[in-house]
Design a protein around this motif. Structure first.
Motif, PDB file in Angstrom:
ATOM      1  N   GLN A 109       5.144   4.288  -5.052  1.00 51.35           N
ATOM      2  CA  GLN A 109       4.513   4.386  -6.376  1.00 51.35           C
ATOM      3  C   GLN A 109       2.999   4.547  -6.276  1.00 51.35           C
ATOM      4  O   GLN A 109       2.361   5.048  -7.211  1.00 51.35           O
ATOM      5  CB  GLN A 109       4.880   3.158  -7.221  1.00 51.35           C
ATOM      6  CG  GLN A 109       4.107   1.886  -6.915  1.00 51.35           C
ATOM      7  CD  GLN A 109       4.586   1.175  -5.658  1.00 51.35           C
ATOM      8  OE1 GLN A 109       5.514   1.636  -4.986  1.00 51.35           O
ATOM      9  NE2 GLN A 109       3.980   0.048  -5.345  1.00 51.35           N
ATOM     10  N   MET A 110       2.406   4.135  -5.148  1.00 49.80           N
ATOM     11  CA  MET A 110       0.954   4.280  -4.995  1.00 49.80           C
ATOM     12  C   MET A 110       0.535   5.744  -4.963  1.00 49.80           C
ATOM     13  O   MET A 110      -0.601   6.080  -5.303  1.00 49.80           O
ATOM     14  CB  MET A 110       0.481   3.569  -3.723  1.00 49.80           C
ATOM     15  CG  MET A 110       0.607   2.062  -3.782  1.00 49.80           C
ATOM     16  SD  MET A 110      -0.040   1.264  -2.296  1.00 49.80           S
ATOM     17  CE  MET A 110       0.323  -0.455  -2.657  1.00 49.80           C
ATOM     18  N   TYR A 111       1.450   6.629  -4.533  1.00 49.93           N
ATOM     19  CA  TYR A 111       1.153   8.057  -4.546  1.00 49.93           C
ATOM     20  C   TYR A 111       1.213   8.626  -5.959  1.00 49.93           C
ATOM     21  O   TYR A 111       0.776   9.748  -6.216  1.00 49.93           O
ATOM     22  CB  TYR A 111       2.154   8.822  -3.678  1.00 49.93           C
ATOM     23  CG  TYR A 111       2.170   8.437  -2.221  1.00 49.93           C
ATOM     24  CD1 TYR A 111       1.067   7.888  -1.591  1.00 49.93           C
ATOM     25  CD2 TYR A 111       3.320   8.630  -1.463  1.00 49.93           C
ATOM     26  CE1 TYR A 111       1.091   7.539  -0.254  1.00 49.93           C
ATOM     27  CE2 TYR A 111       3.349   8.290  -0.116  1.00 49.93           C
ATOM     28  CZ  TYR A 111       2.242   7.742   0.486  1.00 49.93           C
ATOM     29  OH  TYR A 111       2.277   7.410   1.808  1.00 49.93           O
ATOM     30  N   PRO A 400      -1.522  -1.333  12.269  1.00 49.40           N
ATOM     31  CA  PRO A 400      -2.843  -0.990  11.729  1.00 49.40           C
ATOM     32  C   PRO A 400      -2.871   0.296  10.920  1.00 49.40           C
ATOM     33  O   PRO A 400      -3.766   0.469  10.089  1.00 49.40           O
ATOM     34  CB  PRO A 400      -3.709  -0.856  12.990  1.00 49.40           C
ATOM     35  CG  PRO A 400      -2.744  -0.538  14.085  1.00 49.40           C
ATOM     36  CD  PRO A 400      -1.497  -1.295  13.738  1.00 49.40           C
ATOM     37  N   TYR A 401      -1.895   1.187  11.125  1.00 47.82           N
ATOM     38  CA  TYR A 401      -1.930   2.423  10.341  1.00 47.82           C
ATOM     39  C   TYR A 401      -1.652   2.167   8.864  1.00 47.82           C
ATOM     40  O   TYR A 401      -1.980   2.992   8.022  1.00 47.82           O
ATOM     41  CB  TYR A 401      -0.952   3.452  10.901  1.00 47.82           C
ATOM     42  CG  TYR A 401      -1.263   4.851  10.406  1.00 47.82           C
ATOM     43  CD1 TYR A 401      -2.287   5.592  10.987  1.00 47.82           C
ATOM     44  CD2 TYR A 401      -0.574   5.413   9.339  1.00 47.82           C
ATOM     45  CE1 TYR A 401      -2.617   6.853  10.523  1.00 47.82           C
ATOM     46  CE2 TYR A 401      -0.889   6.679   8.868  1.00 47.82           C
ATOM     47  CZ  TYR A 401      -1.906   7.397   9.457  1.00 47.82           C
ATOM     48  OH  TYR A 401      -2.234   8.640   8.995  1.00 47.82           O
ATOM     49  N   PHE A 402      -1.055   1.009   8.547  1.00 50.57           N
ATOM     50  CA  PHE A 402      -0.883   0.654   7.138  1.00 50.57           C
ATOM     51  C   PHE A 402      -2.236   0.663   6.421  1.00 50.57           C
ATOM     52  O   PHE A 402      -2.323   0.998   5.240  1.00 50.57           O
ATOM     53  CB  PHE A 402      -0.280  -0.753   7.006  1.00 50.57           C
ATOM     54  CG  PHE A 402       1.201  -0.820   7.249  1.00 50.57           C
ATOM     55  CD1 PHE A 402       1.896   0.251   7.796  1.00 50.57           C
ATOM     56  CD2 PHE A 402       1.909  -1.966   6.941  1.00 50.57           C
ATOM     57  CE1 PHE A 402       3.261   0.178   8.022  1.00 50.57           C
ATOM     58  CE2 PHE A 402       3.274  -2.053   7.158  1.00 50.57           C
ATOM     59  CZ  PHE A 402       3.947  -0.977   7.699  1.00 50.57           C
ATOM     60  N   LEU A 403      -3.297   0.289   7.137  1.00 52.88           N
ATOM     61  CA  LEU A 403      -4.616   0.241   6.518  1.00 52.88           C
ATOM     62  C   LEU A 403      -5.104   1.640   6.185  1.00 52.88           C
ATOM     63  O   LEU A 403      -5.712   1.863   5.132  1.00 52.88           O
ATOM     64  CB  LEU A 403      -5.603  -0.456   7.449  1.00 52.88           C
ATOM     65  CG  LEU A 403      -5.160  -1.808   8.018  1.00 52.88           C
ATOM     66  CD1 LEU A 403      -6.234  -2.388   8.907  1.00 52.88           C
ATOM     67  CD2 LEU A 403      -4.795  -2.762   6.892  1.00 52.88           C
ATOM     68  N   GLY A 409      -4.391   0.438  -1.697  1.00 50.93           N
ATOM     69  CA  GLY A 409      -3.428  -0.203  -2.572  1.00 50.93           C
ATOM     70  C   GLY A 409      -3.220  -1.667  -2.221  1.00 50.93           C
ATOM     71  O   GLY A 409      -3.138  -2.530  -3.109  1.00 50.93           O
ATOM     72  N   MET A 410      -3.147  -1.984  -0.930  1.00 50.83           N
ATOM     73  CA  MET A 410      -2.971  -3.373  -0.516  1.00 50.83           C
ATOM     74  C   MET A 410      -4.186  -4.209  -0.913  1.00 50.83           C
ATOM     75  O   MET A 410      -4.049  -5.374  -1.311  1.00 50.83           O
ATOM     76  CB  MET A 410      -2.737  -3.452   0.995  1.00 50.83           C
ATOM     77  CG  MET A 410      -1.397  -2.886   1.424  1.00 50.83           C
ATOM     78  SD  MET A 410      -0.943  -3.296   3.129  1.00 50.83           S
ATOM     79  CE  MET A 410      -2.274  -2.530   4.040  1.00 50.83           C
ATOM     80  N   ARG A 411      -5.356  -3.617  -0.816  1.00 52.53           N
ATOM     81  CA  ARG A 411      -6.576  -4.333  -1.198  1.00 52.53           C
ATOM     82  C   ARG A 411      -6.550  -4.677  -2.687  1.00 52.53           C
ATOM     83  O   ARG A 411      -7.015  -5.751  -3.099  1.00 52.53           O
ATOM     84  CB  ARG A 411      -7.782  -3.465  -0.850  1.00 52.53           C
ATOM     85  CG  ARG A 411      -9.126  -4.118  -1.080  1.00 52.53           C
ATOM     86  CD  ARG A 411     -10.228  -3.165  -0.647  1.00 52.53           C
ATOM     87  NE  ARG A 411     -11.517  -3.563  -1.156  1.00 52.53           N
ATOM     88  CZ  ARG A 411     -12.433  -2.733  -1.610  1.00 52.53           C
ATOM     89  NH1 ARG A 411     -12.196  -1.431  -1.629  1.00 52.53           N
ATOM     90  NH2 ARG A 411     -13.590  -3.176  -2.042  1.00 52.53           N
ATOM     91  N   ARG A 412      -6.022  -3.767  -3.522  1.00 52.27           N
ATOM     92  CA  ARG A 412      -5.909  -4.068  -4.958  1.00 52.27           C
ATOM     93  C   ARG A 412      -4.983  -5.250  -5.185  1.00 52.27           C
ATOM     94  O   ARG A 412      -5.226  -6.092  -6.051  1.00 52.27           O
ATOM     95  CB  ARG A 412      -5.401  -2.844  -5.723  1.00 52.27           C
ATOM     96  CG  ARG A 412      -6.431  -1.755  -5.919  1.00 52.27           C
ATOM     97  CD  ARG A 412      -5.994  -0.766  -6.990  1.00 52.27           C
ATOM     98  NE  ARG A 412      -4.785  -0.053  -6.607  1.00 52.27           N
ATOM     99  CZ  ARG A 412      -4.779   1.087  -5.930  1.00 52.27           C
ATOM    100  NH1 ARG A 412      -5.916   1.624  -5.536  1.00 52.27           N
ATOM    101  NH2 ARG A 412      -3.635   1.688  -5.636  1.00 52.27           N
ATOM    102  N   TRP A 421      -8.173 -11.095   6.068  1.00 51.86           N
ATOM    103  CA  TRP A 421      -7.186 -11.828   6.874  1.00 51.86           C
ATOM    104  C   TRP A 421      -5.897 -11.031   7.055  1.00 51.86           C
ATOM    105  O   TRP A 421      -4.854 -11.575   7.386  1.00 51.86           O
ATOM    106  CB  TRP A 421      -6.854 -13.159   6.196  1.00 51.86           C
ATOM    107  CG  TRP A 421      -8.044 -14.006   5.875  1.00 51.86           C
ATOM    108  CD1 TRP A 421      -9.237 -14.040   6.529  1.00 51.86           C
ATOM    109  CD2 TRP A 421      -8.151 -14.965   4.810  1.00 51.86           C
ATOM    110  NE1 TRP A 421     -10.088 -14.949   5.950  1.00 51.86           N
ATOM    111  CE2 TRP A 421      -9.448 -15.539   4.893  1.00 51.86           C
ATOM    112  CE3 TRP A 421      -7.279 -15.398   3.810  1.00 51.86           C
ATOM    113  CZ2 TRP A 421      -9.886 -16.520   4.006  1.00 51.86           C
ATOM    114  CZ3 TRP A 421      -7.719 -16.370   2.930  1.00 51.86           C
ATOM    115  CH2 TRP A 421      -9.012 -16.932   3.027  1.00 51.86           C
ATOM    116  N   SER A 422      -5.969  -9.741   6.813  1.00 53.18           N
ATOM    117  CA  SER A 422      -4.777  -8.902   6.763  1.00 53.18           C
ATOM    118  C   SER A 422      -4.611  -8.094   8.052  1.00 53.18           C
ATOM    119  O   SER A 422      -5.561  -7.477   8.529  1.00 53.18           O
ATOM    120  CB  SER A 422      -4.890  -7.960   5.552  1.00 53.18           C
ATOM    121  OG  SER A 422      -3.735  -7.185   5.404  1.00 53.18           O
TER     122      SER A 422
END
Length: 545
Positions: A109-111, A400-403, A409-412, A421-422
């Protein structure tokens, strides 16, 4: 002595020997490195020129069956609007016989500006065919109106589903979004997949891996739960390996639901496991049974990972555990006491805390698993938890590629404080824990060199520095794709290093990833991949036969 192969060039051994200029290979293993090679002659000798050779890359957390299937299913990731998504579904539906399902992968959904498709609109796009779109995280899926009818979603609304959720709108109607254990409603209809289809997926995945320099992969969850596609998945692995089509080495994690109670509780002979007492470690360097995979919580992408503090923009939501925490703890302990290593999926800090407690109990009891205990992911790890992880020797296998792909989106969802801490890596190294970089493919792309670059840069698509204190050096990142994952999968000294006695698994690169500018690491060419002394990827003919 006339041996199989001598290679000359530039070799990063990932040992105290540093860089050497030659290795000798015989019967699938490295016989000598550096000056010791000069005592041998070989039937084949090759000069690798200006290339750089590293130990074969190891991905300690991917999903090979799932990845192979995505290569043939509808890829909806390119859609950036709902209309584009509906168009992709309509295009695939036009090729799909009436009554059969349209199955897609890569939904996020982030896309789509955090929008989800409407089940009725999906149904119109599919021409009335049932639609099943798998979320890229693996922790959710979207179905259309016809699929909701087939799986009987309305029948489960009153009682709900433990460890999952059928998401409903303001009027109480299912939206088509199924989270976590609710996905089993679809799987109960669609699974098991035919054995031949799983074998095709494995063959396709393995052939792809070697083009990226991968020589060993751990499939993080087979045969059970929502992650499995058939109870015969290990049989498929054996069949593909017997045919010689499994060109990469594989370790597989049975999903914990396949472990069952045997014998009368409290009596001699009682254990939690698989019939005949099969446990972690069975197999060889080609195909091995790894840890049992225990899902403790969900995903940050789906806001289902269990956090001690609520998600940003999701008032009151902390995510949730996959089941009752005490019951999950008891099952994990019982499996470990019966000889299973355990790999615990934990993204939220509360799930990480549960995993630490399980590991501490086992350490206190003196239970020594046949393969290392580990946590999968570690999406949020509090500062005080790092020390406790080290105290019980519980490493985290991170992505790390998730970043790079999902960091904005994860930061939101997490906010800047928790983002620091992620997916921590440098902190783990400094605490004395072994670190492995992995892909979680197909949740994210899986090319090791691009993942190494992400671990060094830790920047999102918007250019935000995500947890900059956790950046690795280039050498640390390379170790985390070679010697690190070798140790975490129980193959320290035999994989992940170029040393006498180690398996002759090598990756030949067009440049040294520890010497080029960081921004160029992901673009380095994989010139050749060697498994057991045999070139399994060699498009230029550099190694030859």
């Amino acid at each position: 002595m006339d041996i199989d192969l001598i290679l000359r060039g530039r070799f990063l051994t990932m040992t105290d020997a540093g860089t050497v200029d030659a290795i000798a290979v015989h019967q699938g293993r490295i016989l000598a490195v550096g000056p010791a090679v000069e005592g041998f002659t070989a039937r084949t000798e090759r000069d690798l020129g200006d290339t750089t050779v590293t130990p074969g890359f190891i991905d300690a957390h991917a999903h090979s069956v799932w990845f192979g299937l995505t290569l043939v299913e509808l890829d909806v990731a390119p859609a950036t609007t709902l209309d584009e998504l509906y168009a992709l579904v309509a295009e695939r539906a036009a090729e799909t016989p009436e009554g059969e399902w349209v199955i897609g992968a890569g939904f996020n959904q982030m896309y789509l500006d955090n929008q989800y498709p409407d089940p009725a609109d999906l149904n119109r796009a599919s021409g009335g065919r049932p639609v099943w779109l798998k979320h890229t995280s693996g922790h959710a899926c979207v179905v259309d109106q016809r699929a909701l009818e087939i799986i009987g979603a309305d029948d489960h609304l009153e009682d709900g589903i433990e460890g999952g959720r059928i998401v409903v709108d303001a009027d109480g109607r299912p939206t088509g979004l199924l989270e976590e254990q609710a996905m089993t409603l679809v799987q109960n209809v669609m699974l098991p997949y035919p054995l031949a289809r799983i074998e095709e997926a494995l063959t396709t995945a393995s052939a792809h891996y070697v083009t990226e320099g991968l020589t060993s992969i751990t499939d993080a969850g087979i045969a059970g739960g929502w992650i499995g596609h058939s109870p015969q998945e290990f049989n498929a692995y054996q069949n593909v390996a017997d045919r010689g089509d499994l060109v990469t080495r594989h370790q597989v994690m049975p999903e914990s639901s396949v472990l069952t109670e045997h014998g009368e509780a409290g009596r001699d002979g009682h254990f939690l496991g698989i019939d005949a007492g099969i446990r972690s470690g069975l197999g060889d360097e080609r195909l091995q049974v790894g840890p049992a995979k225990f899902f403790l919580d969900g995903s940050i992408l789906g806001a289902t990972a269990r956090l001690s503090e609520e998600y940003n923009h999701c008032a009151g939501s902390h995510g949730y555990f996959q089941g009752d925490p005490d019951e999950m703890r008891d099952r994990a302990l019982a499996a470990a006491r019966a000889g299973w290593s355990i790999a615990m999926h934990a993204l939220g800090d509360e799930a990480v805390e549960l995993a630490i407690g399980i590991a501490k109990t086992l350490r206190d009891e003196g239970v020594e698993p046949p393969l290392p205990l580990r946590i999968e992911h570690g999406g949020v790890v509090l500062p005080e938890q790092v020390e406790r992880l080290a105290a019980v020797n519980l490493p985290i296998v991170g992505q790390p590629y998730f970043l790079s792909a999902y960091g904005d989106g994860m930061r939101r969802f997490l906010g800047d404080k928790r983002a620091e801490w992620s997916f921590r890596m440098k902190s783990m190294l400094e605490a004395g824990l072994t670190v492995a970089l992995t892909s979680d493919r197909p949740v994210a792309q899986g090319a090791p060199l691009r993942i190494m670059q992400s671990a060094i840069e830790r920047t999102t698509q918007s250019g935000h520095l995500y947890g900059g204190g956790e950046r690795l050096t280039a050498h640390e990142a390379l170790a985390a794709y070679t010697s690190g994952p070798a140790a975490l999968t129980g193959w320290a000294g035999q994989k992940g290093v170029l040393a006498a006695g180690a398996l002759a698994d090598l990756t030949v690169l067009s440049a040294d990833p520890t010497a080029v500018p960081t921004g160029e690491i992901g673009d380095i060419e994989v010139v050749a991949t060697i498994v057991g002394g045999v070139a399994v990827h060699d498009p230029s003919g550099l190694i030859g036969s």
